[in-house]
Design a protein around this motif. Structure first.
Motif, PDB file in Angstrom:
ATOM      1  N   ALA A   1      32.783 -13.385  15.672  1.00  0.00           N
ATOM      2  CA  ALA A   1      31.395 -13.698  16.018  1.00  0.00           C
ATOM      3  C   ALA A   1      30.877 -12.734  17.071  1.00  0.00           C
ATOM      4  O   ALA A   1      29.736 -12.260  17.001  1.00  0.00           O
ATOM      5  CB  ALA A   1      31.296 -15.140  16.518  1.00  0.00           C
ATOM      6  N   GLY A   2      31.715 -12.442  18.034  1.00  0.00           N
ATOM      7  CA  GLY A   2      31.308 -11.543  19.106  1.00  0.00           C
ATOM      8  C   GLY A   2      31.059 -10.133  18.601  1.00  0.00           C
ATOM      9  O   GLY A   2      30.026  -9.524  18.888  1.00  0.00           O
TER      10      GLY A   2
ATOM     11  N   GLU B   1      30.701 -22.970  17.101  1.00  0.00           N
ATOM     12  CA  GLU B   1      31.792 -22.911  18.055  1.00  0.00           C
ATOM     13  C   GLU B   1      32.201 -21.472  18.355  1.00  0.00           C
ATOM     14  O   GLU B   1      32.372 -21.082  19.519  1.00  0.00           O
ATOM     15  CB  GLU B   1      33.003 -23.634  17.443  1.00  0.00           C
ATOM     16  CG  GLU B   1      33.574 -24.715  18.290  1.00  0.00           C
ATOM     17  CD  GLU B   1      34.816 -25.307  17.627  1.00  0.00           C
ATOM     18  OE1 GLU B   1      35.322 -24.752  16.634  1.00  0.00           O
ATOM     19  OE2 GLU B   1      35.283 -26.351  18.133  1.00  0.00           O
ATOM     20  N   ALA B   2      32.370 -20.698  17.323  1.00  0.00           N
ATOM     21  CA  ALA B   2      32.874 -19.333  17.501  1.00  0.00           C
ATOM     22  C   ALA B   2      31.924 -18.517  18.359  1.00  0.00           C
ATOM     23  O   ALA B   2      32.342 -17.827  19.294  1.00  0.00           O
ATOM     24  CB  ALA B   2      33.081 -18.665  16.147  1.00  0.00           C
ATOM     25  N   ALA B   3      30.650 -18.603  18.066  1.00  0.00           N
ATOM     26  CA  ALA B   3      29.669 -17.833  18.830  1.00  0.00           C
ATOM     27  C   ALA B   3      29.620 -18.318  20.279  1.00  0.00           C
ATOM     28  O   ALA B   3      29.488 -17.512  21.210  1.00  0.00           O
ATOM     29  CB  ALA B   3      28.291 -17.934  18.182  1.00  0.00           C
ATOM     30  N   ALA B   4      29.731 -19.626  20.459  1.00  0.00           N
ATOM     31  CA  ALA B   4      29.707 -20.160  21.826  1.00  0.00           C
ATOM     32  C   ALA B   4      30.879 -19.608  22.628  1.00  0.00           C
ATOM     33  O   ALA B   4      30.728 -19.228  23.799  1.00  0.00           O
ATOM     34  CB  ALA B   4      29.757 -21.684  21.791  1.00  0.00           C
ATOM     35  N   ARG B   5      32.032 -19.537  22.010  1.00  0.00           N
ATOM     36  CA  ARG B   5      33.200 -18.995  22.717  1.00  0.00           C
ATOM     37  C   ARG B   5      33.019 -17.508  22.993  1.00  0.00           C
ATOM     38  O   ARG B   5      33.452 -17.006  24.034  1.00  0.00           O
ATOM     39  CB  ARG B   5      34.477 -19.231  21.891  1.00  0.00           C
ATOM     40  CG  ARG B   5      34.824 -20.698  21.823  1.00  0.00           C
ATOM     41  CD  ARG B   5      36.283 -20.941  21.420  1.00  0.00           C
ATOM     42  NE  ARG B   5      36.524 -22.387  21.447  1.00  0.00           N
ATOM     43  CZ  ARG B   5      36.776 -23.116  20.356  1.00  0.00           C
ATOM     44  NH1 ARG B   5      36.847 -22.548  19.166  1.00  0.00           N
ATOM     45  NH2 ARG B   5      36.970 -24.416  20.478  1.00  0.00           N
ATOM     46  N   ALA B   6      32.398 -16.815  22.084  1.00  0.00           N
ATOM     47  CA  ALA B   6      32.147 -15.391  22.307  1.00  0.00           C
ATOM     48  C   ALA B   6      31.216 -15.205  23.504  1.00  0.00           C
ATOM     49  O   ALA B   6      31.454 -14.344  24.368  1.00  0.00           O
ATOM     50  CB  ALA B   6      31.548 -14.752  21.062  1.00  0.00           C
ATOM     51  N   VAL B   7      30.181 -15.994  23.586  1.00  0.00           N
ATOM     52  CA  VAL B   7      29.248 -15.879  24.707  1.00  0.00           C
ATOM     53  C   VAL B   7      29.956 -16.232  26.021  1.00  0.00           C
ATOM     54  O   VAL B   7      29.748 -15.582  27.050  1.00  0.00           O
ATOM     55  CB  VAL B   7      28.023 -16.800  24.508  1.00  0.00           C
ATOM     56  CG1 VAL B   7      27.137 -16.761  25.735  1.00  0.00           C
ATOM     57  CG2 VAL B   7      27.242 -16.380  23.279  1.00  0.00           C
TER      58      VAL B   7
ATOM     59  N   GLY C   1      23.854  -7.852  26.321  1.00  0.00           N
ATOM     60  CA  GLY C   1      24.797  -8.827  25.801  1.00  0.00           C
ATOM     61  C   GLY C   1      24.114 -10.099  25.341  1.00  0.00           C
ATOM     62  O   GLY C   1      24.346 -10.595  24.242  1.00  0.00           O
ATOM     63  N   MET C   2      23.274 -10.635  26.179  1.00  0.00           N
ATOM     64  CA  MET C   2      22.635 -11.905  25.842  1.00  0.00           C
ATOM     65  C   MET C   2      21.690 -11.742  24.646  1.00  0.00           C
ATOM     66  O   MET C   2      21.579 -12.631  23.807  1.00  0.00           O
ATOM     67  CB  MET C   2      21.876 -12.442  27.055  1.00  0.00           C
ATOM     68  CG  MET C   2      22.799 -12.915  28.181  1.00  0.00           C
ATOM     69  SD  MET C   2      23.903 -14.258  27.661  1.00  0.00           S
ATOM     70  CE  MET C   2      25.344 -13.985  28.677  1.00  0.00           C
ATOM     71  N   SER C   3      21.016 -10.613  24.568  1.00  0.00           N
ATOM     72  CA  SER C   3      20.085 -10.448  23.448  1.00  0.00           C
ATOM     73  C   SER C   3      20.836 -10.247  22.134  1.00  0.00           C
ATOM     74  O   SER C   3      20.329 -10.570  21.064  1.00  0.00           O
ATOM     75  CB  SER C   3      19.134  -9.279  23.719  1.00  0.00           C
ATOM     76  OG  SER C   3      19.758  -8.056  23.451  1.00  0.00           O
ATOM     77  N   ALA C   4      22.059  -9.735  22.221  1.00  0.00           N
ATOM     78  CA  ALA C   4      22.842  -9.586  20.996  1.00  0.00           C
ATOM     79  C   ALA C   4      23.140 -10.952  20.379  1.00  0.00           C
ATOM     80  O   ALA C   4      23.293 -11.080  19.168  1.00  0.00           O
ATOM     81  CB  ALA C   4      24.146  -8.852  21.286  1.00  0.00           C
ATOM     82  N   PHE C   5      23.208 -11.957  21.244  1.00  0.00           N
ATOM     83  CA  PHE C   5      23.509 -13.300  20.751  1.00  0.00           C
ATOM     84  C   PHE C   5      22.261 -14.155  20.577  1.00  0.00           C
ATOM     85  O   PHE C   5      22.356 -15.320  20.225  1.00  0.00           O
ATOM     86  CB  PHE C   5      24.480 -14.007  21.699  1.00  0.00           C
ATOM     87  CG  PHE C   5      25.892 -13.511  21.598  1.00  0.00           C
ATOM     88  CD1 PHE C   5      26.721 -13.960  20.575  1.00  0.00           C
ATOM     89  CD2 PHE C   5      26.390 -12.592  22.497  1.00  0.00           C
ATOM     90  CE1 PHE C   5      28.019 -13.498  20.469  1.00  0.00           C
ATOM     91  CE2 PHE C   5      27.693 -12.134  22.396  1.00  0.00           C
ATOM     92  CZ  PHE C   5      28.510 -12.582  21.380  1.00  0.00           C
TER      93      PHE C   5
END
Lengths: 174, 174
Positions: free
Chosen positions: A164-165, B130-136, B165-169
């Motif tokens: 995801a990252g 979940e995956a994206a949250a952990r990446a952030v 970084g934040m805008s990528a997500f």
DNA sequence: GTCTATAGTGGGATAGAC
DNA sequence: GTCTATCCCACTATAGAC
């Protein structure tokens, strides 16, 4: 920092074994000497102090990480996900070494010139823009540290977090 | 972990002052006692050992971080960038505490129930999956650690790295 | 280059009296 | 709850002989 003498190289190699086996705490001048079959005071003929030994170790680890990333660069045709996998793989294969290498300020004055840059280059080459490159660096470092520190819940799908990252930054890759 | 007795609370508060002022290394049972005007052995009437004091400290810090993130959630109408800023701000305001709180495995058995989850919730609420949250989470932790460890070059625009970084997500945010 | 000997510092933790 | 007294541990580093 100049080249190490042969004996100093052996000492750093022994220090590495200690750190890889038991973490930074296991690296004491006594234990290091014992592993080499000598007494602790003798080490001071080769290194001015303990931090110089650690710096030698960090230099080795940085060069190794750089080589691993360069290898992934060649094999993976520049994919960000491939680079991320290589980064994580190195850290998981050498957790204590990775910790030592990335904790606290770099002793840049004790390191061979260019080692740090070399480790950063593969990432800089693939990510568009300084800011995004630093973000990806932070992402990789953060995920690795959380994993090494056992911060994720037991069943967490860490691979998915990496995917995801890395895919979030895919649009920022060249 | 149960509520702390009043005296235990004072001890943890004193421990916090030591850590905030001088890092984890400054937290010794002797120094802690001295700050309270008592002798080190007396501390063992309130805590079984040093790690219990540290756990009390971690619980306080986690709760504070959670509160800071919840505040940002309210003020910022759920923007991921706002959450990131709050995270970074807390870590920079309490660098030594942040380090203590995020280094090594959490002593979960010594922590009040729910503290850990509470700190994670604002992020989970705003990021899809979940995956994206952990990446952030990894991204934020990594950027903070790199900054605290002085790993960025002197003139680096760290704010820009956070923004990138934040805008990528951002597309992964609800 | 290695040794012996040692200085000097600091740490966590316990026993038992008050 | 606090004290005194103490134990035992470990560490980095230095001096000076061989």
């Amino acid at each position: 920092m100049a080249e190490l003498s042969p004996r100093a190289g052996q000492i750093v190699a022994a220090a590495r074994e200690l750190v890889e086996a038991g973490g930074s705490d296991a690296l004491t001048m006594r234990a290091l000497a014992a592993r080499l079959g000598i007494r602790a005071p003798s080490l001071y003929k080769h290194f001015p102090d303990k931090s110089a030994v650690e710096a030698g170790l960090i230099a080795v680890a940085l060069a190794e990480l750089a080589a691993a990333l360069e290898g992934a660069e060649r094999d993976g045709r520049g994919g960000l996900a491939v680079l991320g996998r290589a980064y994580r793989a190195y850290a998981l294969a050498h957790p204590h070494l990775y910790r030592l290498m990335s904790a606290g300020p770099l002793p840049r004055d004790l390191l061979p010139a260019g080692v740090e840059e070399r480790a950063a280059l593969p990432l800089v080459r693939i990510v568009r823009g300084e800011a995004a490159a630093r973000a990806v660096w932070g992402l990789a470092h953060g995920l690795v540290m959380l994993e090494l520190d056992g911060r994720f819940p037991p069943g967490a799908d860490i691979e998915a977090a990496w995917a995801a990252g890395m895919s979030a930054f895919a649009t920022a890759a060249r």
